[in-house]
Design an enzyme around this catalytic site. Structure first.
Site, short mmCIF file in Angstrom:
data_model
loop_
_atom_site.label_atom_id
_atom_site.label_comp_id
_atom_site.label_asym_id
_atom_site.label_seq_id
_atom_site.Cartn_x
_atom_site.Cartn_y
_atom_site.Cartn_z
N GLU A 162 27.80 50.01 -1.51
CA GLU A 162 27.94 51.37 -2.05
C GLU A 162 29.15 51.47 -2.99
O GLU A 162 29.11 52.18 -3.98
CB GLU A 162 28.21 52.36 -0.90
CG GLU A 162 27.03 52.61 -0.02
CD GLU A 162 26.21 53.77 -0.50
OE1 GLU A 162 26.79 54.82 -0.77
OE2 GLU A 162 24.98 53.59 -0.63
N CYS A 167 14.05 54.19 4.27
CA CYS A 167 15.25 53.91 5.06
C CYS A 167 14.86 53.21 6.36
O CYS A 167 14.09 53.76 7.17
CB CYS A 167 15.94 55.24 5.37
SG CYS A 167 17.42 55.08 6.36
N ASN A 168 15.39 52.02 6.56
CA ASN A 168 15.08 51.27 7.79
C ASN A 168 15.60 51.99 9.02
O ASN A 168 14.97 51.99 10.07
CB ASN A 168 15.70 49.89 7.73
CG ASN A 168 14.95 48.95 6.81
OD1 ASN A 168 14.15 48.15 7.25
ND2 ASN A 168 15.19 49.06 5.51
N THR A 169 16.77 52.60 8.89
CA THR A 169 17.38 53.28 10.05
C THR A 169 16.52 54.47 10.45
O THR A 169 16.20 54.65 11.64
CB THR A 169 18.80 53.73 9.69
OG1 THR A 169 19.55 52.60 9.24
CG2 THR A 169 19.49 54.35 10.88
N CYS A 181 17.39 46.63 5.63
CA CYS A 181 18.20 47.76 5.18
C CYS A 181 17.97 47.94 3.67
O CYS A 181 17.89 46.94 2.95
CB CYS A 181 19.67 47.46 5.47
SG CYS A 181 20.80 48.68 4.81
N THR A 182 17.90 49.19 3.25
CA THR A 182 17.60 49.47 1.84
C THR A 182 18.57 48.82 0.87
O THR A 182 18.21 48.51 -0.26
CB THR A 182 17.67 50.99 1.57
OG1 THR A 182 18.87 51.49 2.16
CG2 THR A 182 16.46 51.71 2.10
N HIS A 183 19.82 48.64 1.30
CA HIS A 183 20.83 48.13 0.37
C HIS A 183 20.82 46.61 0.21
O HIS A 183 21.36 46.08 -0.75
CB HIS A 183 22.23 48.53 0.85
CG HIS A 183 22.52 49.98 0.73
ND1 HIS A 183 21.72 50.95 1.30
CD2 HIS A 183 23.52 50.64 0.11
CE1 HIS A 183 22.23 52.14 1.03
NE2 HIS A 183 23.33 51.97 0.31
N TYR A 217 23.35 56.80 7.58
CA TYR A 217 22.62 57.05 8.83
C TYR A 217 22.90 55.94 9.85
O TYR A 217 22.84 56.16 11.05
CB TYR A 217 21.12 57.08 8.57
CG TYR A 217 20.57 58.35 7.95
CD1 TYR A 217 21.39 59.29 7.32
CD2 TYR A 217 19.21 58.60 8.00
CE1 TYR A 217 20.85 60.44 6.76
CE2 TYR A 217 18.67 59.76 7.45
CZ TYR A 217 19.49 60.67 6.82
OH TYR A 217 18.95 61.80 6.27
N GLY A 218 23.14 54.74 9.34
CA GLY A 218 23.24 53.56 10.20
C GLY A 218 24.33 53.63 11.26
O GLY A 218 24.30 52.92 12.25
N ASP A 261 15.07 58.29 1.51
CA ASP A 261 16.10 57.37 2.00
C ASP A 261 17.34 58.19 2.36
O ASP A 261 17.50 59.32 1.90
CB ASP A 261 16.44 56.31 0.95
CG ASP A 261 17.47 55.31 1.48
OD1 ASP A 261 17.40 54.98 2.69
OD2 ASP A 261 18.35 54.88 0.72
N SER A 262 18.21 57.57 3.14
CA SER A 262 19.46 58.23 3.49
C SER A 262 20.38 58.37 2.28
O SER A 262 21.31 59.16 2.30
CB SER A 262 20.17 57.43 4.59
OG SER A 262 20.37 56.10 4.14
N1 DGL Z 1 19.20 53.44 4.22
C1 DGL Z 1 19.82 52.78 5.35
C2 DGL Z 1 18.86 51.74 5.93
O1 DGL Z 1 17.97 51.28 5.27
C3 DGL Z 1 21.13 52.15 4.99
C4 DGL Z 1 22.23 53.14 4.65
C5 DGL Z 1 22.62 54.04 5.79
O2 DGL Z 1 23.23 53.57 6.77
O3 DGL Z 1 22.29 55.23 5.71
O4 DGL Z 1 19.00 51.37 7.06
#
Ligand code: DGL
Length: 263
Positions: free
Chosen positions: A154, A70-72, A182-184, A39-40, A7-8
């Protein structure tokens, strides 16, 4: 060979916890690229480059199956990784993402209108719309970026996160399902559910454990290569003191380490 989860940052711990709860016997290496979060908000080329570095690291840690939580990173980089990078760099390694299992889940109940809330880069990639429409070309899809939501989560500011969710909820009031892409966002899933009582809210922490288990059942050739000593390591590219507290909230009982120490 171990199972790698990338993940990011730390958000992917939520999905890793789902994997470990479902299949505790395997060995896992989690790697969060906290040095380069978020990353987003980054350009596609930058996201791809960070993701490739992370995969090289997990491959060096003997991961034979890697899930990009990580979705991004999945949205921007997975296709290139599966089609170009892996065949050339590590053909025996399998890399999976989170978008396709999530899309399958969102359509399971026959939804005709699906919403997606995600980072700016994920929404810009249009991957959710493309994958949803592959399964149902008639589907009405509404994708909305919520760039303020990750920073609020965060910073552990759930009062702010609730207000942000309340601002986005009206976009999805008419949907049958809403993908939290998104992971969060699993951390605010109850907030979405409270505000959108008629909408099926799809949260990756609730589906990825079963999806991975099913994948391994169908891919015995991968499953037999995976070690099962129940060992878990949680690594980050940059460690800050408050990360330990954040990690505890996402996955109680674990301890995260900088990657250099463990490499
Ligand atoms: N992990 C990112 C996602 O799932 C969210 C956090 C980021 O922007 O890096 O898209």
């Amino acid at each position: 060979m171990k199972i790698g989860v990338f993940d990011s940052g730390l958000g992917g711990l939520v999905v890793t916890r789902a994997f470990i709860d479902t299949m505790p016997e395997y060995d896992y290496v989690y790697y969060g690229d906290t040095a380069n979060l978020p990353y987003g908000e980054k350009k596609a080329g930058q996201i791809l480059s960070y993701t490739l570095d992370a995969l090289k690291y997990l491959i060096s840690q003997k991961c034979g199956l890697i899930i990009i939580a990580c979705n991004t990173a999945t949205s921007v980089a997975l296709r290139y990784i599966q089609q170009k990078f892996i065949p050339a760099y590590a053909p025996d390694v399998k890399v999976l993402g989170v978008v396709i299992p999530t899309v399958e889940e969102a359509l399971r109940g026959g939804a005709a209108k699906v919403g997606v809330v995600a980072t700016r880069a994920t929404v810009a990639s249009k991957i959710y719309t493309a994958e949803l429409r592959k399964l149902n070309p008639q589907l009405k899809v509404t994708e909305v970026a919520a760039p303020e939501l990750v920073p609020a989560i965060e910073q552990d500011d759930f009062a702010a996160a609730e207000k942000i969710v309340a601002g986005y909820a009206p976009h999805f009031a008419e949907m049958d399902s809403l993908i939290l892409g998104c992971t969060h966002y699993p951390l605010v899933k109850n907030c979405f559910r409270r505000l959108l009582p008629g909408v099926e809210v799809i949260s990756q922490d609730e589906l990825m454990g079963a999806k991975l288990k099913d994948y391994l059942r169908r891919h015995v050739e991968i499953d037999i290569c995976l070690s099962r000593e129940g060992q878990y390591r949680f690594l980050v590219s940059r460690s800050e003191r408050h990360y330990q507290d954040v990690a505890q909230k996402l996955f109680p009982g674990i301890s995260i380490c900088p990657k250099e120490v463990q490499a």
